[in-house]
Design a protein around this motif. Structure first.
Motif, PDB file in Angstrom:
ATOM      1  N   ASP A  41     -27.118  25.091  33.347  1.00  0.00           N
ATOM      2  CA  ASP A  41     -27.033  26.422  32.743  1.00  0.00           C
ATOM      3  C   ASP A  41     -28.142  26.687  31.737  1.00  0.00           C
ATOM      4  N   PHE A  42     -28.988  25.695  31.501  1.00  0.00           N
ATOM      5  CA  PHE A  42     -30.068  25.875  30.534  1.00  0.00           C
ATOM      6  C   PHE A  42     -31.257  25.026  30.943  1.00  0.00           C
ATOM      7  N   ASP A  43     -32.396  25.318  30.340  1.00  0.00           N
ATOM      8  CA  ASP A  43     -33.624  24.586  30.658  1.00  0.00           C
ATOM      9  C   ASP A  43     -33.523  23.123  30.211  1.00  0.00           C
ATOM     10  N   VAL A  44     -34.396  22.316  30.779  1.00  0.00           N
ATOM     11  CA  VAL A  44     -34.492  20.906  30.411  1.00  0.00           C
ATOM     12  C   VAL A  44     -35.434  20.748  29.222  1.00  0.00           C
ATOM     13  N   LEU A  45     -34.996  20.023  28.214  1.00  0.00           N
ATOM     14  CA  LEU A  45     -35.888  19.561  27.156  1.00  0.00           C
ATOM     15  C   LEU A  45     -35.978  18.049  27.354  1.00  0.00           C
ATOM     16  N   PHE A  46     -37.139  17.576  27.790  1.00  0.00           N
ATOM     17  CA  PHE A  46     -37.301  16.171  28.157  1.00  0.00           C
ATOM     18  C   PHE A  46     -37.467  15.303  26.920  1.00  0.00           C
ATOM     19  N   PHE A  47     -36.637  14.242  26.851  1.00  0.00           N
ATOM     20  CA  PHE A  47     -36.691  13.377  25.676  1.00  0.00           C
ATOM     21  C   PHE A  47     -36.039  12.031  25.980  1.00  0.00           C
ATOM     22  N   GLY A  48     -36.568  10.959  25.378  1.00  0.00           N
ATOM     23  CA  GLY A  48     -35.914   9.667  25.380  1.00  0.00           C
ATOM     24  C   GLY A  48     -36.640   8.541  26.084  1.00  0.00           C
ATOM     25  N   LEU A  49     -37.642   8.852  26.918  1.00  0.00           N
ATOM     26  CA  LEU A  49     -38.321   7.809  27.687  1.00  0.00           C
ATOM     27  C   LEU A  49     -39.026   6.803  26.780  1.00  0.00           C
ATOM     28  N   GLN A  50     -39.687   7.285  25.746  1.00  0.00           N
ATOM     29  CA  GLN A  50     -40.419   6.397  24.841  1.00  0.00           C
ATOM     30  C   GLN A  50     -39.480   5.386  24.186  1.00  0.00           C
ATOM     31  N   ALA A  51     -38.296   5.834  23.808  1.00  0.00           N
ATOM     32  CA  ALA A  51     -37.320   4.924  23.207  1.00  0.00           C
ATOM     33  C   ALA A  51     -36.950   3.814  24.177  1.00  0.00           C
ATOM     34  N   PHE A  52     -36.737   4.166  25.438  1.00  0.00           N
ATOM     35  CA  PHE A  52     -36.363   3.180  26.450  1.00  0.00           C
ATOM     36  C   PHE A  52     -37.487   2.171  26.681  1.00  0.00           C
ATOM     37  N   ILE A  53     -38.704   2.658  26.784  1.00  0.00           N
ATOM     38  CA  ILE A  53     -39.837   1.757  27.025  1.00  0.00           C
ATOM     39  C   ILE A  53     -39.994   0.776  25.875  1.00  0.00           C
ATOM     40  N   LYS A  54     -39.909   1.274  24.648  1.00  0.00           N
ATOM     41  CA  LYS A  54     -40.073   0.391  23.495  1.00  0.00           C
ATOM     42  C   LYS A  54     -38.940  -0.627  23.398  1.00  0.00           C
ATOM     43  N   GLU A  55     -37.736  -0.198  23.713  1.00  0.00           N
ATOM     44  CA  GLU A  55     -36.575  -1.062  23.536  1.00  0.00           C
ATOM     45  C   GLU A  55     -36.392  -2.064  24.668  1.00  0.00           C
ATOM     46  N   TYR A  56     -36.766  -1.663  25.889  1.00  0.00           N
ATOM     47  CA  TYR A  56     -36.403  -2.485  27.043  1.00  0.00           C
ATOM     48  C   TYR A  56     -37.576  -2.947  27.912  1.00  0.00           C
ATOM     49  N   LEU A  57     -38.657  -2.193  27.962  1.00  0.00           N
ATOM     50  CA  LEU A  57     -39.749  -2.555  28.863  1.00  0.00           C
ATOM     51  C   LEU A  57     -40.925  -3.213  28.156  1.00  0.00           C
ATOM     52  N   SER A  58     -40.851  -3.349  26.855  1.00  0.00           N
ATOM     53  CA  SER A  58     -41.967  -3.930  26.104  1.00  0.00           C
ATOM     54  C   SER A  58     -41.800  -5.421  25.862  1.00  0.00           C
ATOM     55  N   THR A  59     -40.669  -5.966  26.283  1.00  0.00           N
ATOM     56  CA  THR A  59     -40.415  -7.395  26.166  1.00  0.00           C
ATOM     57  C   THR A  59     -40.444  -8.017  27.554  1.00  0.00           C
ATOM     58  N   PRO A  60     -41.227  -9.050  27.774  1.00  0.00           N
ATOM     59  CA  PRO A  60     -41.349  -9.604  29.123  1.00  0.00           C
ATOM     60  C   PRO A  60     -40.091 -10.335  29.577  1.00  0.00           C
ATOM     61  N   ILE A  61     -39.865 -10.315  30.868  1.00  0.00           N
ATOM     62  CA  ILE A  61     -38.814 -11.112  31.481  1.00  0.00           C
ATOM     63  C   ILE A  61     -39.248 -12.571  31.462  1.00  0.00           C
ATOM     64  N   THR A  62     -38.315 -13.476  31.255  1.00  0.00           N
ATOM     65  CA  THR A  62     -38.621 -14.904  31.155  1.00  0.00           C
ATOM     66  C   THR A  62     -37.889 -15.679  32.251  1.00  0.00           C
ATOM     67  N   HIS A  63     -38.289 -16.924  32.417  1.00  0.00           N
ATOM     68  CA  HIS A  63     -37.596 -17.789  33.374  1.00  0.00           C
ATOM     69  C   HIS A  63     -36.140 -18.004  32.963  1.00  0.00           C
ATOM     70  N   GLN A  64     -35.890 -17.980  31.668  1.00  0.00           N
ATOM     71  CA  GLN A  64     -34.502 -18.100  31.210  1.00  0.00           C
ATOM     72  C   GLN A  64     -33.691 -16.884  31.657  1.00  0.00           C
ATOM     73  N   ASP A  65     -34.288 -15.685  31.571  1.00  0.00           N
ATOM     74  CA  ASP A  65     -33.612 -14.482  32.064  1.00  0.00           C
ATOM     75  C   ASP A  65     -33.264 -14.631  33.544  1.00  0.00           C
ATOM     76  N   ILE A  66     -34.203 -15.188  34.304  1.00  0.00           N
ATOM     77  CA  ILE A  66     -33.995 -15.366  35.742  1.00  0.00           C
ATOM     78  C   ILE A  66     -32.844 -16.335  35.995  1.00  0.00           C
ATOM     79  N   ASP A  67     -32.832 -17.452  35.274  1.00  0.00           N
ATOM     80  CA  ASP A  67     -31.761 -18.433  35.439  1.00  0.00           C
ATOM     81  C   ASP A  67     -30.401 -17.807  35.123  1.00  0.00           C
ATOM     82  N   GLU A  68     -30.347 -17.073  34.025  1.00  0.00           N
ATOM     83  CA  GLU A  68     -29.094 -16.439  33.625  1.00  0.00           C
ATOM     84  C   GLU A  68     -28.644 -15.414  34.652  1.00  0.00           C
ATOM     85  N   ALA A  69     -29.584 -14.578  35.111  1.00  0.00           N
ATOM     86  CA  ALA A  69     -29.243 -13.538  36.086  1.00  0.00           C
ATOM     87  C   ALA A  69     -28.781 -14.150  37.402  1.00  0.00           C
ATOM     88  N   GLU A  70     -29.445 -15.211  37.827  1.00  0.00           N
ATOM     89  CA  GLU A  70     -29.055 -15.844  39.091  1.00  0.00           C
ATOM     90  C   GLU A  70     -27.622 -16.361  39.030  1.00  0.00           C
TER      91      GLU A  70
END
Length: 465
Positions: A41-70
């Motif tokens: 019912d209203f236009d899109v105001l785009f917001f939030g991507l930068q927060a996600f990238i800084k919080e979640y995509l700026s830290t590398p995945i590790t072998h420990q993450d892989i072991d835990e996920a598996e």
């Protein structure tokens, strides 16, 4: 033992995503997906991507993450792409080989347009764009929906002030965020209230102030403000017989030149509080304290209660008539309505107030659940869909068009976003771009690096602050 690490990105997805890496055609190299709000019912105001990238995509995945996920995924009954994740760590240092293009945050555009597009940058990881759909879509749809609703409400308030007030200077303080306690988590509050602050400068969510500093560069400046305010317990603790004393204490504690404070006044009888306490016993103190008392009703039918409260205050304290011909209470007294506010009721209250001859400048609003929690992905029909795949060097369109619901038809191909000479924004295929066209989708994330880092004040200006 299973992981307790909520920041393990491999587990930040839907279960079925873990089996998709073997479901794509042989020879798959690149997959391109996009995000859009399909309707609303209203236009899109785009917001939030930068927060996600800084919080979640700026830290590398590790072998420990892989072991835990598996351990989790295998026990969960699913297949796990261990070789693929290990290759990502060994080849790319754990950073995602992706390019995320998006419209600049704070941009306002019609629904049914692409706002974000993601593609892998290494053909070994054709399965990755779809894998992050759960986290990426969620990171965009929620703050963008809150920002869009807040922006729509700002338009309603702007029109009311333009019609009935001498100035719109107070616009950014006209809608205050009351939603912290009704949100589902602290991160929801941080993202949602921060999205509201793209448009306004008032919140009671302290988490939003931390978020503004953490994700959007507001490390030295205060992005939002509040005032001292009473709640029912601090008033009713005095007992019904002590209601006048409770209010007098608020005047003593918070009154003063240039100061403002809010007092909830419906604990027992709002009309008695206005007529006989604020407008009777304490009238002289209210008039001479030097600050602004903001009376808060908190029950009843909002439009009716606000109108009657204004009428009773006008009888007790008088009004002046502004240049637009509307009545304005003295500067030392105002109303804030924070109960039952949503875009629909906001418009109704303002219409009722102005029809009664009062300026919109007499009333400020607080919005809680209607701002941060009464929204979901379907509010604006957000979706992330694959639209193109490259197989053995050749790009192919990817789309769905269900015969049972053409409303869910998805877009095809690699896309671009353009604005014509008349300011109209539209989505086109990337190959349709002309030399004179500027693609509004710009690279925000590339192979682990944030390419555009903007402050909240820059985003505010783009949104029409």
């Amino acid at each position: 033992m299973f992981t307790r690490n909520l920041h393990n990105l491999i587990l930040n997805t839907d279960s079925y995503k873990t089996s998709h890496w073997v479901q794509y055609p042989k020879g798959s190299e690149y997959l391109s997906s996009y995000i859009e709000a399909r309707k609303g019912d209203f236009d899109v105001l785009f917001f939030g991507l930068q927060a996600f990238i800084k919080e979640y995509l700026s830290t590398p995945i590790t072998h420990q993450d892989i072991d835990e996920a598996e351990a989790v995924i295998n026990a969960h009954g699913l297949t796990f792409n261990r070789a693929g994740w290990e290759r990502l760590v060994d080849k790319h240092g754990g950073y995602l080989p992706l390019r995320i293009d998006a419209v600049r945050e704070g941009s306002v555009l019609p629904v049914s347009n692409v706002v974000c597009q993601v593609v892998n940058t290494d053909p070994e990881f054709y399965w990755l764009p779809s894998y992050i759909e759960t986290a990426l879509l969620r990171a965009i749809w929620y703050p963008s929906t809150v920002a869009s609703i807040s922006h729509y409400c700002k338009g309603i308030l702007r029109q009311a002030l333009e019609k009935s007030a001498d100035s719109t200077e107070s616009l950014t303080f006209r809608l205050h965020d009351f939603g912290a306690r009704g949100a589902s988590s602290m991160e929801t509050v941080a993202l949602g209230s921060l999205a509201h602050l793209v448009n306004f400068a008032g919140t009671d969510a302290l988490s939003a102030l931390v978020a503004a500093s953490r994700w959007y560069g507001m490390t030295d400046e205060m992005p939002a403000f509040s005032i001292p305010a009473a709640e029912h317990s601090t008033m009713t603790a005095w007992g019904r017989a002590g209601e006048t004393d409770a209010y007098a204490n608020m005047l003593d504690q918070f009154g003063g030149e240039g100061r403002a404070f809010s007092v909830v006044s419906d604990s027992y009888d709002l009309w008695n509080a206005i007529d006989n306490i604020w407008g009777g016993t304490l009238k002289a103190e209210v008039e001479t304290m030097g600050g602004t008392l903001v009376i808060r009703p908190d029950s009843g039918e909002p439009a009716k209660v606000v109108r009657e409260a204004l009428e009773r205050l006008a009888v007790k304290f008088g009004t002046r008539t502004n240049s637009k011909g509307y009545k304005v209470l003295p500067d030392y007294i105002r109303i804030i309505q924070g109960d039952g506010i949503n875009p629909h009721s906001l418009q109704g209250i303002l219409d009722t107030v102005m029809q009664a001859g009062f300026s919109a400048e007499n009333v400020t609003f607080g919005m809680g659940g209607g701002l941060l929690q009464q929204v979901n992905r379907d509010t604006m029909s957000w979706a992330m869909k694959a639209s193109a795949i490259r197989i053995d060097g050749q790009w192919h369109d990817v789309y769905k068009d269900p015969v049972t619901s053409h409303a869910k038809r998805s877009k095809k191909g690699r896309m671009a976003l353009i604005k014509d000479n008349n300011g109209k924004v539209s989505t086109i295929r990337e190959e349709e771009l002309r030399d004179t066209d500027d693609n509004l989708l710009q690279t925000v994330y590339l192979d682990g690096k944030l390419m555009i880092d903007e402050r909240l004040d820059v985003i505010r200006e783009r949104a029409g602050w």
